[in-house]
Design a protein around this motif. Sequence first.
Motif, PDB file in Angstrom:
ATOM      1  N   GLN A   4      75.075  -9.323  27.812  1.00 48.68           N
ATOM      2  CA  GLN A   4      74.467 -10.408  27.630  1.00 48.68           C
ATOM      3  C   GLN A   4      73.349 -10.953  28.585  1.00 48.68           C
ATOM      4  O   GLN A   4      72.860 -11.138  29.150  1.00 48.68           O
TER       5      GLN A   4
ATOM      6  N   HIS B 258      63.216  -5.077  23.734  1.00 47.44           N
ATOM      7  CA  HIS B 258      64.687  -5.012  22.746  1.00 47.44           C
ATOM      8  C   HIS B 258      65.072  -3.764  21.867  1.00 47.44           C
ATOM      9  O   HIS B 258      66.057  -4.249  22.376  1.00 47.44           O
TER      10      HIS B 258
ATOM     11  N   PHE C 171      75.975  -9.495  18.709  1.00 48.62           N
ATOM     12  CA  PHE C 171      75.116  -9.333  19.833  1.00 48.62           C
ATOM     13  C   PHE C 171      74.047  -9.624  20.205  1.00 48.62           C
ATOM     14  O   PHE C 171      73.727 -10.318  20.965  1.00 48.62           O
ATOM     15  N   MET C 172      73.283  -8.819  19.189  1.00 51.16           N
ATOM     16  CA  MET C 172      71.604  -9.518  19.501  1.00 51.16           C
ATOM     17  C   MET C 172      71.075 -10.040  18.933  1.00 51.16           C
ATOM     18  O   MET C 172      70.336 -10.516  19.630  1.00 51.16           O
TER      19      MET C 172
ATOM     20  N   ARG D  63      69.291 -16.509  23.457  1.00 52.28           N
ATOM     21  CA  ARG D  63      69.030 -16.168  24.942  1.00 52.28           C
ATOM     22  C   ARG D  63      67.869 -16.310  25.091  1.00 52.28           C
ATOM     23  O   ARG D  63      68.119 -16.998  26.163  1.00 52.28           O
ATOM     24  N   LEU D  64      67.123 -15.188  24.757  1.00 51.01           N
ATOM     25  CA  LEU D  64      65.978 -14.974  24.977  1.00 51.01           C
ATOM     26  C   LEU D  64      65.236 -16.085  25.027  1.00 51.01           C
ATOM     27  O   LEU D  64      63.992 -16.517  25.627  1.00 51.01           O
ATOM     28  N   TYR D  65      64.521 -16.606  23.531  1.00 51.25           N
ATOM     29  CA  TYR D  65      63.610 -18.055  23.130  1.00 51.25           C
ATOM     30  C   TYR D  65      64.096 -18.495  24.737  1.00 51.25           C
ATOM     31  O   TYR D  65      63.248 -19.305  24.477  1.00 51.25           O
TER      32      TYR D  65
ATOM     33  N   ARG E 248      53.295 -13.859  24.466  1.00 49.66           N
ATOM     34  CA  ARG E 248      53.442 -12.820  23.309  1.00 49.66           C
ATOM     35  C   ARG E 248      51.309 -12.199  22.165  1.00 49.66           C
ATOM     36  O   ARG E 248      51.171 -13.451  21.617  1.00 49.66           O
TER      37      ARG E 248
ATOM     38  N   GLU F 117      55.166 -16.879  35.753  1.00 45.93           N
ATOM     39  CA  GLU F 117      55.280 -16.974  34.749  1.00 45.93           C
ATOM     40  C   GLU F 117      53.522 -16.152  34.691  1.00 45.93           C
ATOM     41  O   GLU F 117      53.426 -15.614  33.807  1.00 45.93           O
TER      42      GLU F 117
ATOM     43  N   ARG G 294      72.362 -13.000  19.087  1.00 45.07           N
ATOM     44  CA  ARG G 294      72.375 -13.774  20.427  1.00 45.07           C
ATOM     45  C   ARG G 294      71.381 -13.662  21.054  1.00 45.07           C
ATOM     46  O   ARG G 294      71.649 -15.095  22.166  1.00 45.07           O
ATOM     47  N   LEU G 295      71.443 -12.343  21.829  1.00 48.10           N
ATOM     48  CA  LEU G 295      70.853 -11.881  22.510  1.00 48.10           C
ATOM     49  C   LEU G 295      68.869 -12.269  22.567  1.00 48.10           C
ATOM     50  O   LEU G 295      69.004 -13.438  23.198  1.00 48.10           O
ATOM     51  N   ARG G 296      68.478 -12.647  21.084  1.00 45.31           N
ATOM     52  CA  ARG G 296      67.251 -12.731  21.095  1.00 45.31           C
ATOM     53  C   ARG G 296      66.934 -14.432  21.200  1.00 45.31           C
ATOM     54  O   ARG G 296      66.572 -14.948  21.540  1.00 45.31           O
TER      55      ARG G 296
ATOM     56  N   VAL H 229      60.951 -21.679  30.707  1.00 47.12           N
ATOM     57  CA  VAL H 229      59.762 -21.636  31.412  1.00 47.12           C
ATOM     58  C   VAL H 229      58.788 -22.446  30.568  1.00 47.12           C
ATOM     59  O   VAL H 229      57.276 -23.208  31.703  1.00 47.12           O
TER      60      VAL H 229
ATOM     61  N   GLU I 148      81.194  -8.731  26.760  1.00 48.48           N
ATOM     62  CA  GLU I 148      79.946  -8.866  26.663  1.00 48.48           C
ATOM     63  C   GLU I 148      79.048 -10.009  26.833  1.00 48.48           C
ATOM     64  O   GLU I 148      77.776  -9.690  26.562  1.00 48.48           O
TER      65      GLU I 148
ATOM     66  N   VAL J 297      65.300 -18.646  27.323  1.00 54.55           N
ATOM     67  CA  VAL J 297      64.592 -18.706  28.465  1.00 54.55           C
ATOM     68  C   VAL J 297      63.462 -18.715  28.051  1.00 54.55           C
ATOM     69  O   VAL J 297      61.978 -19.501  29.582  1.00 54.55           O
ATOM     70  N   ASP J 298      62.336 -18.297  27.288  1.00 49.42           N
ATOM     71  CA  ASP J 298      61.270 -18.527  27.208  1.00 49.42           C
ATOM     72  C   ASP J 298      60.445 -20.393  27.345  1.00 49.42           C
ATOM     73  O   ASP J 298      59.716 -20.600  27.752  1.00 49.42           O
TER      74      ASP J 298
ATOM     75  N   TYR K 172      65.047  -9.529  31.581  1.00 55.89           N
ATOM     76  CA  TYR K 172      64.241 -10.870  31.408  1.00 55.89           C
ATOM     77  C   TYR K 172      63.564 -11.138  31.898  1.00 55.89           C
ATOM     78  O   TYR K 172      62.689 -10.894  32.369  1.00 55.89           O
TER      79      TYR K 172
END
Lengths: 187, 217
Positions: free
Chosen positions: B76, B47, A62-63, A69-71, B12, B6, A65-67, A77, B72, A73-74, B83
């Motif tokens: 997500q 996180h 899960f985590m 997906r967030l990547y 980061r 943005e 996959r989430l990371r 952008v 699940e 998203v970045d 986010y």
Amino acid sequence: MSCDQFIERYTDFRDGLLDSETRAEVEGHLADCACCERYHRVMQRGLELLSDIPSAESSDDFMPRLRHRLYNVDCGVTEGRRSFGGSAALVGVAAVGLLALFWLPFAASVPLEMELAAVSVQPPPPGSADLPSLFRSGPFVSTLRVEGDSYTDGYLTEFEWPPASAVHTAVAIEASYLRSEPAHLNR
Amino acid sequence: MIDAMESSRPERVEPQLDERALRANLRELDDAALVAEYLDGRRHAFHELAERYHTRLLNFIYRTIGDRDRAEDLVQETFVRVYRHLHRFDPTKKFSTWIYTIASNLAKNELRNRSRNPLVLFQAIKKNWEADHRPLQWEDSSYSPDDLYRKRHLREQVEKAVAELPEHHRVVFVLREMEGKTYEEISEITGVTLGTVKSRLNRARNKFALIVGPMLE
């Protein structure tokens, strides 16, 4: 208190939201009415069972996959940020394409040279009927001409081996460049 | 709009601290402080929020839609939305209410889409049927197999009873009975008045008692 009134106030009773007077009335009714007492008992037991149900756990990935997906998203952008630059690049590519189109008729007379991955073919053992790997079927984008016989772009699907002429009985090719001119085969 | 998003997205710029120490520090913080940390450029804070909420949200969505795998996916999706829009979050509000609102909306959309798609409905029925016919696994040897069977059977029946509640009632019921939310929080999450929350909860409890009554006596 009637049973209907009891049911109506039951939620507040259960969640402790009644004033002391009403609460006492509800408790009094509960003590006297077997039907409402049963209702309360069933609710109590049902909700206990509900809280006993084991919690569903997320899958191990899960985590990660989430990371991921967030990547993405970045990255999305970033693309958005560069959307103007992307459009400009697209216009540039289109312009170059148009120029190339006009230039193509003149270019046809110029020998075309392209870079391919290095190809190395070992000569077959004497008397072998096996083809060198270059001449097997497969993707091969170029024009290969062997002593007047032409095998054109795309897939080399047919090749006569051993060649009819004795000069081709042994062939070795090492090339990283192939020209549209007749290929030079080392004999 | 993209530009606006943005401009507030943190860069980061994670200081090279020992990761364990950093996470331990973040674990000490409450939700509001974690949101502030994230908006201040500490990406690990997000996180930590995900770690804190993913199981709770999974259970909430799973009890609402009845499909664990899909639940699940929706968890997500909830985090992706959080986010993307965290910079818009009003810090005077409760973060948990906000994230549950997003999850609740996704669950409602899922139920709406399913009702329009007979194939999904069929797959859900098939999945439930398969779950009903899976072999029993004894989870605790201190109980006799009969006790365990009965307890497990009852739990399944109770779960089914929740699934049988009408959608609007079910969301309120799960939020109250399984997630322990207050009426005010449920009102914010579902976007209905306190009176409606009470009335839906009362009806959901009545219906629940009617369904589970015969098997608990």
